[in-house]
Design a protein around this motif. Structure first.
Motif, PDB file in Angstrom:
ATOM      1  N   HIS A  83      -8.295   4.869   0.541  1.00 22.83           N
ATOM      2  CA  HIS A  83      -6.963   4.661   0.544  1.00 22.83           C
ATOM      3  C   HIS A  83      -5.407   5.431  -0.330  1.00 22.83           C
ATOM      4  CE1 HIS A  83      -7.893   3.346   4.595  1.00 22.83           C
ATOM      5  NE2 HIS A  83      -8.955   2.440   3.809  1.00 22.83           N
ATOM      6  N   PRO A  84      -5.802   6.412  -0.691  1.00 22.48           N
ATOM      7  CA  PRO A  84      -4.795   6.784  -2.048  1.00 22.48           C
ATOM      8  C   PRO A  84      -3.710   7.009  -1.625  1.00 22.48           C
ATOM      9  CG  PRO A  84      -5.906   8.752  -0.876  1.00 22.48           C
ATOM     10  CD  PRO A  84      -6.515   7.722  -0.443  1.00 22.48           C
ATOM     11  N   GLY A  85      -2.582   6.146  -2.390  1.00 23.60           N
ATOM     12  CA  GLY A  85      -1.117   6.454  -2.098  1.00 23.60           C
ATOM     13  C   GLY A  85      -0.247   5.166  -1.718  1.00 23.60           C
ATOM     14  N   GLU A  86      -2.105   3.896  -0.379  1.00 19.56           N
ATOM     15  CA  GLU A  86      -1.242   2.800   0.694  1.00 19.56           C
ATOM     16  C   GLU A  86      -1.278   1.639  -0.571  1.00 19.56           C
ATOM     17  OE1 GLU A  86      -3.483   2.786   3.915  1.00 19.56           O
ATOM     18  OE2 GLU A  86      -4.006   4.127   3.822  1.00 19.56           O
ATOM     19  N   ILE A  87      -0.121   0.921  -0.631  1.00 25.25           N
ATOM     20  CA  ILE A  87       0.133   0.183  -1.398  1.00 25.25           C
ATOM     21  C   ILE A  87      -0.975  -0.853  -1.985  1.00 25.25           C
ATOM     22  CG2 ILE A  87       1.859  -0.937  -0.608  1.00 25.25           C
ATOM     23  CD1 ILE A  87       3.613  -0.868  -2.701  1.00 25.25           C
ATOM     24  N   VAL A  88      -1.164  -1.519  -0.368  1.00 25.29           N
ATOM     25  CA  VAL A  88      -1.838  -2.910  -0.155  1.00 25.29           C
ATOM     26  C   VAL A  88      -2.671  -2.627  -0.955  1.00 25.29           C
ATOM     27  CG1 VAL A  88      -2.829  -1.948   1.983  1.00 25.29           C
ATOM     28  CG2 VAL A  88      -2.003  -4.661   1.230  1.00 25.29           C
ATOM     29  N   PHE A  89      -3.672  -1.436  -0.775  1.00 20.99           N
ATOM     30  CA  PHE A  89      -4.938  -0.865  -1.142  1.00 20.99           C
ATOM     31  C   PHE A  89      -5.051  -0.547  -2.877  1.00 20.99           C
ATOM     32  CE2 PHE A  89      -5.713  -0.327   2.734  1.00 20.99           C
ATOM     33  CZ  PHE A  89      -7.170  -1.324   3.591  1.00 20.99           C
ATOM     34  N   GLU A  90      -3.829  -0.765  -3.169  1.00 27.55           N
ATOM     35  CA  GLU A  90      -3.658  -0.180  -4.800  1.00 27.55           C
ATOM     36  C   GLU A  90      -4.413  -0.884  -6.259  1.00 27.55           C
ATOM     37  OE1 GLU A  90       0.325   0.365  -6.806  1.00 27.55           O
ATOM     38  OE2 GLU A  90       0.542   2.003  -5.589  1.00 27.55           O
ATOM     39  N   ASN A  91      -5.556  -0.449  -6.949  1.00 28.25           N
ATOM     40  CA  ASN A  91      -5.956  -0.713  -8.154  1.00 28.25           C
ATOM     41  C   ASN A  91      -6.821  -2.005  -7.266  1.00 28.25           C
ATOM     42  OD1 ASN A  91      -6.807  -1.942 -10.253  1.00 28.25           O
ATOM     43  ND2 ASN A  91      -5.222  -3.085 -10.378  1.00 28.25           N
ATOM     44  N   SER A  92      -7.467  -1.835  -6.124  1.00 32.15           N
ATOM     45  CA  SER A  92      -8.212  -2.779  -5.366  1.00 32.15           C
ATOM     46  C   SER A  92      -9.149  -2.463  -4.852  1.00 32.15           C
ATOM     47  CB  SER A  92      -7.485  -3.543  -4.134  1.00 32.15           C
ATOM     48  OG  SER A  92      -6.161  -4.311  -4.109  1.00 32.15           O
ATOM     49  N   MET A  93      -9.913  -3.347  -4.435  1.00 29.99           N
ATOM     50  CA  MET A  93     -11.492  -2.940  -3.643  1.00 29.99           C
ATOM     51  C   MET A  93     -11.459  -3.862  -2.381  1.00 29.99           C
ATOM     52  SD  MET A  93     -13.688  -0.948  -5.882  1.00 29.99           S
ATOM     53  CE  MET A  93     -15.109  -1.353  -5.358  1.00 29.99           C
ATOM     54  N   TYR A  94     -12.430  -3.430  -1.321  1.00 30.62           N
ATOM     55  CA  TYR A  94     -12.326  -3.720  -0.238  1.00 30.62           C
ATOM     56  C   TYR A  94     -12.706  -3.670   0.726  1.00 30.62           C
ATOM     57  CZ  TYR A  94     -11.419   0.509   2.628  1.00 30.62           C
ATOM     58  OH  TYR A  94     -11.989   1.828   3.337  1.00 30.62           O
TER      59      TYR A  94
END
Length: 192
Positions: A83-94
Motif C-alpha cells: 500500500h505505497p503512499g497510504e499514510i496508515v500503512f506507512e513504515n508498517s507491517m500488517y
C-alpha cells in the motif's frame, strides 16, 4: 515436549476496517462463513511484536508439515510495498486477523465495550491477542491469524496525523451570513 507458541499478544497496534461486533458477509457465492475481523497494523519499530508474530507463524508452518514445493501464503505483509503512499500503512507491517467467534473487546481499563458503542473507526489504537494456524483448503496452503481478544487504547493514528484546525485557520472576527433564505445569523468565533 510443550506445544510450540502460536498465540501472541501484540504491543500497541492500529486497527483498520474492523468488524468486531458484526461479522462481514463477503463472498456469499463461495459458501463463505461470515467472520469478525480487522486489519492489524504494526509499526516496523515494534520489534518485540514482529518477532513474536514471526515465531508464531514459523511454528504454524512447521505444524502444517507442508511439502517443500508448496506455495505457502503467509499473513504478514509489508505496508510500504503493498500500500505505497497510504499514510496508515506507512513504515508498517500488517496482517488480517479474523474469527467466526466474536472477539471479546475491552477498553484500556479492561471494562467490556458493548456493540451498542458502535464499530471503531480506522486508525484506532489497540492491543490484540491472536493465534496462528496452518490451513490446507481447496488447494490453498498457508497460515491464518485467528482473532481472540481486543483491548482498545486511547487515541487514533489517523486523527493524530491530520492537520489541526489551528494549523489551517486563524481566528476570525464575527460576521453575518444569510444561509438558504433563513434569517441572518450572527456567528461568533470561539476565541475572545
Amino acid at each position: 515436549m510443550p506445544n510450540p507458541i502460536k498465540k501472541i499478544v501484540t504491543g500497541k497496534v492500529v486497527l483498520h476496517y474492523s468488524r468486531l461486533f458484526s461479522p462481514s458477509k463477503n463472498n456469499k457465492e463461495y459458501n463463505y462463513t461470515p467472520k469478525y475481523g480487522s486489519t492489524i497494523i504494526i509499526d516496523k519499530g515494534d520489534k518485540e511484536t514482529l518477532n513474536k508474530i514471526d515465531t508464531a507463524i514459523n511454528n504454524a508452518v512447521l505444524q502444517g508439515n507442508f511439502s517443500a514445493d508448496t506455495n505457502i501464503s503467509l499473513p504478514l505483509k509489508d505496508g510500504d510495498v503493498i500500500h505505497p503512499g497510504e499514510i496508515v500503512f506507512e513504515n508498517s507491517m500488517y496482517l488480517y486477523a479474523s474469527s467466526i467467534i466474536k472477539p471479546t473487546v475491552v477498553n484500556h481499563k479492561l471494562l467490556p465495550i458493548l456493540p451498542t458503542d458502535g464499530e471503531f473507526i480506522s486508525g484506532t489504537y489497540a492491543k490484540v491477542s491472536m493465534n496462528f494456524e496452518p490451513y490446507n483448503f481447496n488447494g490453498k496452503c498457508g497460515v491464518s491469524a485467528k482473532l481472540i481478544n481486543v483491548q482498545i487504547l486511547p487515541g487514533n493514528k489517523l486523527s493524530e496525523l491530520n492537520p489541526k484546525p489551528e494549523d489551517d485557520f486563524k481566528v476570525e472576527k464575527a460576521w453575518r451570513i444569510k444561509f438558504m433564505g433563513l434569517p441572518y445569523c450572527h456567528l461568533k468565533h470561539l476565541g475572545k
